[in-house]
Enzyme design. Structure first.
Site, mmCIF file in Angstrom:
data_model
loop_
_atom_site.group_PDB
_atom_site.id
_atom_site.type_symbol
_atom_site.label_atom_id
_atom_site.label_comp_id
_atom_site.label_asym_id
_atom_site.label_seq_id
_atom_site.Cartn_x
_atom_site.Cartn_y
_atom_site.Cartn_z
ATOM 1 N N ASP A 15 0.796 -1.290 -0.029
ATOM 2 C CA ASP A 15 -0.019 0.195 0.051
ATOM 3 C C ASP A 15 0.827 1.247 0.060
ATOM 4 O OD1 ASP A 15 -1.902 -1.866 0.237
ATOM 5 O OD2 ASP A 15 -2.547 -1.264 2.425
ATOM 6 N N LYS A 81 -7.294 -3.642 -2.983
ATOM 7 C CA LYS A 81 -7.942 -4.389 -2.142
ATOM 8 C C LYS A 81 -8.771 -3.374 -1.252
ATOM 9 C CE LYS A 81 -3.870 -4.588 0.968
ATOM 10 N NZ LYS A 81 -4.714 -3.580 2.220
ATOM 11 N N CYS A 114 -1.947 -2.959 8.092
ATOM 12 C CA CYS A 114 -1.795 -3.774 7.135
ATOM 13 C C CYS A 114 -0.722 -4.747 7.234
ATOM 14 C CB CYS A 114 -1.871 -2.975 5.607
ATOM 15 S SG CYS A 114 -3.526 -2.177 5.251
#
Length: 201
Positions: A15, A81, A114
């Site tokens: 990310d 996602k 994450c």
């Protein structure tokens, strides 16, 4: 004949998106470490997995990483996602193509969300996980050591980018050693700066 110490590494980039730049503690340092690891991945032929978190709202992966650009790094998968873990059904399917469990090295954000959930899922699936302390961060810097301590307790290896690269090679006799040693030398100043910033004890 010289052989690598880690024979099945994979790089996971979590990310690293444009819109996170102003929010994440020392974001440019995380990008710098990731760029080094991407160059190493090309030298050592390490497969790359990357994700974005809800890119419609949070933007594409930072362009300077060159993921999937015509002259850039090709990824096994570069998936969007909404769940926090990188192990989406799409990524899990891509992992099934590998014959053995992987030694997954993780860079990205956020350490306590994450990165943590990706690590826990990879460990649960039987993969080995290395988290680069000079390659992860969070909005609140205080979250990082808490997350790394927890993940170390869960069985992940918390290490540095340079340590991982030399462990990955394991032997100065391997064909790619000179290229990696050159990369380490070329990035030594930024590595030192990043370690002093992100890895304060």
């Amino acid at each position: 004949m010289a052989q690598r110490r880690i024979t099945n590494p994979a790089l996971f980039i979590c990310d690293l998106q444009d819109k996170f730049r102003p929010a994440i503690h020392e974001f440019p340092k995380v990008i710098s470490t990731t760029q080094k690891m991407l160059k190493a991945s090309q030298i050592l032929n390490i497969p790359v997995f990357a994700t974005t978190q809800n890119k419609t709202r949070l933007g594409e992966t930072c362009p300077e990483l060159g993921l999937d650009a015509a002259d850039g790094v090709k990824t096994v998968i570069h998936a969007d996602k909404t769940m926090f873990s990188m192990l989406t059904p799409e990524v899990r399917k891509a992992l099934e193509k590998f014959d053995s469990k992987l030694s997954c090295v993780i860079v990205g954000i956020e350490s306590h969300i994450c990165v943590t959930q990706t690590t826990l899922d990879l460990l649960h699936e039987g993969h080995k996980v290395y988290i680069l302390a000079d390659g992860v961060s969070s909005c609140n810097k205080e979250e990082v050591p808490i997350a790394l301590a927890r993940l170390r307790h869960e069985g992940a290896v918390v290490t540095s980018s340079e340590s991982f690269l030399y462990e990955c090679m394991g032997d100065a006799g391997i064909e790619e050693f000179r290229q990696i040693a050159r990369l380490v030398k070329e990035t030594s100043s930024s590595t030192k700066d990043t370690l002093q910033t992100l890895c304060k004890i």
